[in-house]
Design a protein around this motif. Structure first.
Motif, PDB file in Angstrom:
ATOM      1  N   GLY A   1      22.654  36.384  47.655  1.00  0.00           N
ATOM      2  CA  GLY A   1      22.591  35.190  48.479  1.00  0.00           C
ATOM      3  C   GLY A   1      23.975  34.662  48.788  1.00  0.00           C
ATOM      4  O   GLY A   1      24.959  35.402  48.795  1.00  0.00           O
ATOM      5  N   LYS A   2      24.028  33.356  49.020  1.00  0.00           N
ATOM      6  CA  LYS A   2      25.285  32.744  49.428  1.00  0.00           C
ATOM      7  C   LYS A   2      26.047  32.251  48.205  1.00  0.00           C
ATOM      8  O   LYS A   2      25.463  31.724  47.276  1.00  0.00           O
ATOM      9  CB  LYS A   2      24.996  31.554  50.353  1.00  0.00           C
ATOM     10  CG  LYS A   2      25.947  31.486  51.528  1.00  0.00           C
ATOM     11  CD  LYS A   2      25.501  30.428  52.530  1.00  0.00           C
ATOM     12  CE  LYS A   2      25.443  29.063  51.896  1.00  0.00           C
ATOM     13  NZ  LYS A   2      24.487  28.127  52.428  1.00  0.00           N
ATOM     14  N   TYR A   3      27.348  32.404  48.222  1.00  0.00           N
ATOM     15  CA  TYR A   3      28.166  31.862  47.133  1.00  0.00           C
ATOM     16  C   TYR A   3      28.149  30.346  47.225  1.00  0.00           C
ATOM     17  O   TYR A   3      28.454  29.786  48.266  1.00  0.00           O
ATOM     18  CB  TYR A   3      29.600  32.382  47.253  1.00  0.00           C
ATOM     19  CG  TYR A   3      30.489  31.924  46.114  1.00  0.00           C
ATOM     20  CD1 TYR A   3      30.411  32.545  44.874  1.00  0.00           C
ATOM     21  CD2 TYR A   3      31.374  30.863  46.274  1.00  0.00           C
ATOM     22  CE1 TYR A   3      31.214  32.120  43.830  1.00  0.00           C
ATOM     23  CE2 TYR A   3      32.171  30.440  45.238  1.00  0.00           C
ATOM     24  CZ  TYR A   3      32.091  31.072  44.016  1.00  0.00           C
ATOM     25  OH  TYR A   3      32.879  30.646  42.967  1.00  0.00           O
ATOM     26  N   SER A   4      27.800  29.677  46.156  1.00  0.00           N
ATOM     27  CA  SER A   4      27.612  28.231  46.295  1.00  0.00           C
ATOM     28  C   SER A   4      28.300  27.419  45.215  1.00  0.00           C
ATOM     29  O   SER A   4      27.816  26.379  44.811  1.00  0.00           O
ATOM     30  CB  SER A   4      26.124  27.906  46.338  1.00  0.00           C
ATOM     31  OG  SER A   4      25.462  28.614  45.319  1.00  0.00           O
ATOM     32  N   ASN A   5      29.403  27.895  44.716  1.00  0.00           N
ATOM     33  CA  ASN A   5      30.126  27.084  43.738  1.00  0.00           C
ATOM     34  C   ASN A   5      31.357  26.491  44.405  1.00  0.00           C
ATOM     35  O   ASN A   5      32.188  27.202  44.947  1.00  0.00           O
ATOM     36  CB  ASN A   5      30.540  27.948  42.543  1.00  0.00           C
ATOM     37  CG  ASN A   5      30.984  27.094  41.378  1.00  0.00           C
ATOM     38  OD1 ASN A   5      31.613  26.066  41.567  1.00  0.00           O
ATOM     39  ND2 ASN A   5      30.623  27.519  40.179  1.00  0.00           N
ATOM     40  N   GLU A   6      31.450  25.158  44.377  1.00  0.00           N
ATOM     41  CA  GLU A   6      32.557  24.521  45.084  1.00  0.00           C
ATOM     42  C   GLU A   6      33.803  24.363  44.219  1.00  0.00           C
ATOM     43  O   GLU A   6      34.895  24.179  44.713  1.00  0.00           O
ATOM     44  CB  GLU A   6      32.105  23.148  45.608  1.00  0.00           C
ATOM     45  CG  GLU A   6      31.191  23.300  46.813  1.00  0.00           C
ATOM     46  CD  GLU A   6      30.408  22.032  47.114  1.00  0.00           C
ATOM     47  OE1 GLU A   6      30.649  21.018  46.440  1.00  0.00           O
ATOM     48  OE2 GLU A   6      29.563  22.092  48.005  1.00  0.00           O
ATOM     49  N   LYS A   7      33.611  24.420  42.898  1.00  0.00           N
ATOM     50  CA  LYS A   7      34.745  24.182  42.013  1.00  0.00           C
ATOM     51  C   LYS A   7      35.670  25.399  41.918  1.00  0.00           C
ATOM     52  O   LYS A   7      36.876  25.265  41.798  1.00  0.00           O
ATOM     53  CB  LYS A   7      34.248  23.809  40.613  1.00  0.00           C
ATOM     54  CG  LYS A   7      33.992  22.313  40.469  1.00  0.00           C
ATOM     55  CD  LYS A   7      33.628  21.951  39.052  1.00  0.00           C
ATOM     56  CE  LYS A   7      32.125  21.921  38.904  1.00  0.00           C
ATOM     57  NZ  LYS A   7      31.678  21.797  37.523  1.00  0.00           N
ATOM     58  N   ILE A   8      35.083  26.575  41.947  1.00  0.00           N
ATOM     59  CA  ILE A   8      35.893  27.789  41.812  1.00  0.00           C
ATOM     60  C   ILE A   8      35.795  28.555  43.126  1.00  0.00           C
ATOM     61  O   ILE A   8      34.689  28.760  43.642  1.00  0.00           O
ATOM     62  CB  ILE A   8      35.348  28.675  40.675  1.00  0.00           C
ATOM     63  CG1 ILE A   8      35.061  27.837  39.431  1.00  0.00           C
ATOM     64  CG2 ILE A   8      36.297  29.806  40.371  1.00  0.00           C
ATOM     65  CD1 ILE A   8      34.143  28.496  38.457  1.00  0.00           C
ATOM     66  N   ILE A   9      36.925  28.964  43.645  1.00  0.00           N
ATOM     67  CA  ILE A   9      36.838  29.773  44.867  1.00  0.00           C
ATOM     68  C   ILE A   9      36.483  31.210  44.490  1.00  0.00           C
ATOM     69  O   ILE A   9      36.833  31.694  43.411  1.00  0.00           O
ATOM     70  CB  ILE A   9      38.148  29.736  45.704  1.00  0.00           C
ATOM     71  CG1 ILE A   9      39.361  29.799  44.773  1.00  0.00           C
ATOM     72  CG2 ILE A   9      38.197  28.538  46.614  1.00  0.00           C
ATOM     73  CD1 ILE A   9      40.659  29.968  45.489  1.00  0.00           C
TER      74      ILE A   9
END
Lengths: 500, 637
Positions: free
Chosen positions: B445-453
């Motif tokens: 799916g989509k990468y959805s973590n905003e804290k870690i690129i």
């Protein structure tokens, strides 16, 4: 052997205290001398007791090392002697006292000399209790212990020390008076106060109930049993560390010893009759005080209440009158002597540093004082009765014995095992885990060498007897068997008499 | 050799725990891992001898407790059952030790951690090699202690501390029942040694006992009490609440203790006590029902959780349920087989998720992951193997053990057997769905973590991946390779021998073909369905959740067990404690006891003081009154 070794063990501390008394100078050198004398006598006494254990013959249930001297001509004698049960308590006393003395030297700053004298006199009186083979002698030692303890609490105690000391005195005095009356009436009924003779004589049934109650009232207060336990938390809270240690480790055990030696030995019919009462009070003690302990805000009070609960196990075990139950009780008393002593010493360690006993003023200590955290953890787990510590051996045997007598009692008492885990671990969490919130804690330092020595020697024994309790079992084995045998024989005798 | 197996980990624990500061982190890591590995290799040797030669031994180390009739020894008992457990514990433990070197690299307290791990291994080994109930209890509480220490390892985290205490106390509730079971055994048999107890069991069949006013069968009661202990340790329904919380501990711990070894101790105990359980159909049914309930309920909870470790934790509860209902229908060997395969794939899943968490810098929420499968390809493929094995995909290990349970249940041909089949298949489908949900949400799916690129996501080091690869080999092959040994035709006679008692001969018929095919088919169908639901078209699910909000909330809050317990037990007990203290001790006993007495004395002395006021006419008056009373008395007489 002609050497009066029991008198030596008993009175050596007294002699030491006289020596200390003779040192009349307040210079630093003189004070150091008093310390050395105290340390020397108490350790010498411990080794003497070890030697006594070494000479002790575990293959007989008779009293050994008997000493008999005329005291009040024609009335009562000065009579000493021990069996497998009493020797363990002597060892416990002589082991705990030197550690107490070390801790006093380490932490008490005022009137050290007097404190040491009080402790040594206390030791003599306590050992005397376990050696006495004469009721009057026993009574003197048993109640004599009140005085130094009263002084220790009243002089070196905390802010509410006078209230606590008087509460302690009032409660125990109530029991003493009744005990004294009982001792006098026993003499009046049987014409002797010699315990070896009394164990042979069958005291008439109709007297037994009242006499039993009189002894019970004294022991129940000292033990303490519910509902006469309320002096204990107060006394512990106000007492200085060494006072708490002596109180929890040995003074309470004198009552347990009293139950085994006198209530069961002298009054089998009444013991049988009152067993349900003992069970009831013990169960209340276990459940009730465990719950109270859970809600305490003061570390010392929490441990004091937990003592009451643990002693509740002891009384259950004694009155099951099964081999497992009785042996369990004795081991539980020894083990509780080690564990509660250690826990109070542990509290003393932090109290010396920041002068607070409130749980809320601690938190996160595991970061700053790792050694202390490890020690406290070991004793916490031992108090919880984890297998591998001596606490487990005692508790499991008591419960096993109780199960054979009364399943309901065993089930209710076992629930105490859950509660003890709850209050001890919660205490540990609040004191040692989490973040440091109190700024004062930042200047706290870890255990010093003396403290490490004291606590690790206690920890060693706790674990040692957890994995290898055999030395204890071997010492008490025959004596306990004989005790149960006599009890059952006596009971049968009274029953057949009643049938006629 | 047996001594070495058990005591090497203890030596490691002591050295690392007490001398870790002196020897340094690296030394204690290598030292403990080395010792545990040696112990594992020796376990394999023992296992080999047991398999090939039918080796069995019972070593007495020394006497522990001797009190009257009660004689307990420290012992090492080797038979098929314990050697199997030795291998399971050894493999997982040594791999976790090695993995931890990589996982705990940023931690300050490495020596403490390694020491706890080794101590745990020691406790677990004493548990499985015991020849009596006391040593079993020692190991039982010992592993509980290590679990407590390891869950609360990061003691700065309040949630970790709370979870640790919860684990210990819930387990204590179980142990309470267990201890009563041991007391009852001693009461009836006068011994706590397995062999002596088991030998006497046939003679007390049908004996009744009055337990707290209820008339019950002795054997049934023993079984039920022991089983309460199992429910605590193996996180079965009502006592399961600690296991998901235990995920607060470091992930290697979860893999070792809360997936592969400690939690299976309950299953081990039931199998070990098969000579008792076999004589009580009621107890077996009870075990079965508890197992089924747990398997089903925890699987439903796992469907909606968002924490990667909690999902696997609930899955563990559910799989333990499988083992229990296998034991409950009398298929102890199948239960052991599932325990064996489960150890591999569940440890793999946990360590794999640990690798994911490590890559995501300690993020555990699967809603904040996704789309990283190309970034961490090794972890991805290892997790894939784990997931396939867990769901029971054909020819991986889970397939053999799980289907064997369902087949055995079917062949049992009883009502409870058919229930087991039904629940077993239903739970298998749930298992498949939540496992794939976890897998797709984490890696696809989509990468959805905003804290870690996403560029910062890195594969874990080799020292962490190597143990995973070994576990993956086990997860793939352990089913196929050990099927014949554990559950094959005649395994009960050739391998298990007298370590497990089967009162009724094992049925070796072949179940109908549909029962063999139905589970794998449903599981394979569920993969594309989950793919569609969790990745392609999420709207269907969102709508479904919105229309069934209450059910969703109910599951998300784990059937409200924690809230219920808080309401029934925790709060009232605390309140009761306060009441006893404030009202019982202070207001009643003290008020009427010493304080009351003191007041009374003071009151009377105050009154007495008033008499002595120095006025002569007062004294004269009192004298007069006294005199007249005396006179009256004399006259009346």
């Amino acid at each position: 052997m002609n050497f009066p070794i029991l008198s030596a063990v008993t009175f050596l501390p007294l002699i030491g205290s006289i020596f200390i008394l003779l040192i009349r100078d307040s210079s630093e050198k003189a004070i150091n001398n008093t310390k050395y004398v105290a340390i020397f006598t108490s350790f010498a006494n411990f080794f003497l007791a070890i030697f006594l254990w070494f000479c002790f013959d575990t293959s007989t249930a008779d009293f050994q090392f008997i000493e008999n001297k005329q005291w009040v001509r024609g009335y009562f004698n000065f009579r000493f002697g021990i069996d497998g049960i009493s020797i363990l308590f002597i060892l416990l006393t002589t082991f705990i006292t030197p550690l107490c003395i070390l801790s006093v030297i380490n932490s008490v700053k005022e009137r050290v000399k007097e404190f040491l004298i009080a402790l040594l006199v206390m030791e003599t009186l306590m050992i005397g209790v376990f050696c006495s083979l004469d009721l009057v002698l026993f009574y003197l030692f048993f109640e004599g212990g009140l005085i130094p303890m009263f002084l220790i609490i009243g002089i070196w105690g905390g802010p509410r020390r006078v209230y606590s000391a008087f509460k302690f005195f009032l409660f125990t005095l109530l029991g003493s008076v009744l005990l004294l009356i009982a001792v006098i009436s026993i003499y009046w009924i049987t014409g002797t106060t010699d315990i070896t003779q009394l164990l042979e004589i069958k005291i008439p049934k109709e007297y037994q109930y009242l006499l039993w109650l009189a002894f019970f009232s004294s022991f129940a207060v000292k033990l303490p049993m519910w509902p006469v336990h309320t002096w204990l938390p107060d006394a512990h809270v106000e007492a200085p560390t060494a006072g708490s240690v002596i109180l929890a480790a040995i003074l309470l055990k004198m009552a347990g010893y009293g139950f085994i030696r006198f209530s069961i030995g002298l009054f089998p019919v009444a013991s049988d009759f009152f067993t349900p009462l003992i069970f009831l009070l013990s169960i209340i003690a276990i459940v009730y005080t465990s719950l109270v302990a859970l809600m305490q805000e003061d570390i010392k009070k929490l441990i004091a209440y937990s003592s009451v609960a643990h002693m509740g196990f002891v009384t259950v075990g004694i009155f099951t009158l099964t081999k497992q139950g009785l042996e369990g009780s004795i081991i539980q008393m020894i083990s509780h002597g080690l564990i509660s002593a250690a826990l109070f010493l542990c509290v003393g360690v932090v109290y010396d540093r920041i002068h607070s006993r409130m749980i809320s003023s601690y938190g996160g200590l595991a970061h700053i004082t790792p050694k202390y955290a490890v020690m406290f953890m070991i004793f916490t787990l031992a108090a919880v009765g984890l297998p591998g510590t001596s606490g487990f051996v005692g508790e499991i045997l008591i419960l096993m014995g109780a199960f054979q007598k009364n399943i309901l009692v065993a089930v209710l008492a076992s629930s105490g095992v859950i509660f003890s885990a709850a209050y001890m671990l919660w205490l540990y969490k609040r004191v040692f885990f989490g973040k440091i919130n109190n700024n004062e804690l930042k200047k706290i330092y870890d255990l010093n060498k003396t403290e490490i020595f004291i606590l690790s020697s206690l920890a060693f024994l706790t674990l040692f007897f957890g994995f290898y309790p055999d030395p204890l079992f071997r010492t008490i084995d025959i004596s306990v068997s004989e005790l149960i045998k006599n009890y059952e024989m006596n009971l049968a005798f009274y029953l057949t008499e009643a049938a006629k | 050799m047996e001594y070495a197996i058990v005591f090497l980990p203890l030596i490691g624990a002591i050295v690392s725990g007490f001398f870790g500061k002196i020897t340094g982190d690296r030394f204690s890591e290598i030292f403990t891992s080395f010792l545990v590995s040696i112990s594992t290799i020796l376990s394999f040797v023992v296992f080999y001898f047991v398999v090939v030669q039918g080796y069995a031994n019972n070593i007495t180390i020394y006497s522990w407790i001797t009190s009257g009739d009660l004689k307990v020894n420290w012992s090492i008992k080797i038979d098929a059952l314990s050697s199997t457990m030795l291998v399971v514990v050894g493999i997982v433990s040594s791999l976790v030790h090695i993995y931890s070197i990589g996982y705990m690299v940023h931690d300050d307290c490495k020596t403490r951690f390694m020491s706890y791990l080794s101590l745990f291994t020691f406790a677990m080994l004493t548990l499985v090699t015991s020849d009596n109930f006391f040593q079993l209890f020692f190991g039982w509480e010992g592993v509980g202690l290590c679990s407590y220490l390891l869950i609360g390892f990061w003691y700065k985290k309040p949630s970790a501390n709370a979870a640790a205490i919860k684990a210990f106390i819930v387990n204590r509730v179980g142990d309470f029942g267990f201890a009563l079971g041991i007391f009852l055994i001693f009461y009836y048999f006068g011994t706590v040694n397995y062999s002596e107890v088991f030998a006497q069991i046939p003679f007390i069949v049908g004996k009744q006992i009055n337990f707290l006013g209820i008339e019950t069968n002795v054997i049934t009661l023993i079984c039920l009490l022991l089983f309460i202990g199992c429910m605590g340790k193996s996180a079965q329904i009502f006592l399961h609440t600690w296991l998901p919380d235990a995920m607060e501990g470091p992930t290697p711990v979860s893999a070792l203790i809360h997936a592969a070894t400690m939690v299976t101790a309950g299953v081990f105990l039931v199998v070990r006590c098969s000579p008792i359980f076999e004589y009580s159909q009621f107890a077996l049914n009870f075990v079965c029902i508890v197992g089924m309930t747990t398997a089903f309920i925890t699987a439903t909870i796992a469907l909606v959780q968002n924490d990667i470790k909690r999902i696997i934790a609930y899955s563990t509860c559910s799989q333990l349920g499988y083992m229990f209902f296998a034991a409950g229908i009398g298929a102890y060997h199948v239960a052991m087989f599932h325990l064996f395969t489960h150890a591999f794939f569940k440890a793999l899943l946990f360590l794999g998720s640990g690798s994911v968490i490590h890559s995501f810098k300690n993020e555990q929420d699967i809603r904040l992951m996704g789309g990283v499968w190309k970034k961490i390809p090794y972890t991805w493929i290892l997790m894939l193997i784990g997931t396939l094995a867990l769901t029971g995909f054909p020819f991986l290990s889970g397939y053999y053990s799980k289907d064997a349970i369902i087949e055995f249940a079917y062949l049992k041909n009883s009502t409870i057997g058919f229930y087991v089949v039904f629940i077993g298949i239903l739970t298998a489908i749930f298992t498949s769905i939540y496992s794939w949900r976890l897998f797709f949400k984490t890696f696809h799916g989509k990468y959805s973590n905003e804290k870690i690129i996403i560029e910062n996501i890195h594969e874990s080091p080799m020292i962490m991946l190597a143990p995973l690869i070994l576990l993956a080999v086990g997860a793939i092959g352990s089913g196929y390779l050990f099927k014949d040994l554990f559950i094959g035709y005649g395994s009960s006679g050739e391998f298990w021998r007298n370590s497990i008692l089967f009162l009724n001969p094992i049925i070796n018929d072949h179940p109908p073909i549909w029962i063999i095919l139905i589970t794998p088919l449903l599981i394979m169908i569920s993969i594309p369905i989950s793919y569609y639901l969790f990745l392609k078209d999420k709207k269907i699910l969102t709508k479904f959740v919105q229309s069934h909000k209450q059910v969703y909330e109910f599951l998300l809050n784990k059937w409200y067990f924690d809230e219920l317990y808080d309401f029934i037990f925790v709060k009232p007990i605390k309140r009761l404690g306060l009441i006893f203290w404030k009202h019982g001790d202070i207001k009643t006993i003290d008020q009427f006891g010493p304080d009351g007495f003191a007041k009374l004395v003071k009151f009377f002395s105050n009154k007495a003081v008033q008499f002595q006021n120095g006025y002569i006419y007062h004294y004269a008056f009192v004298m007069l009154v006294g005199f007249s009373i005396l006179l009256t008395y004399l006259i009346l007489i």
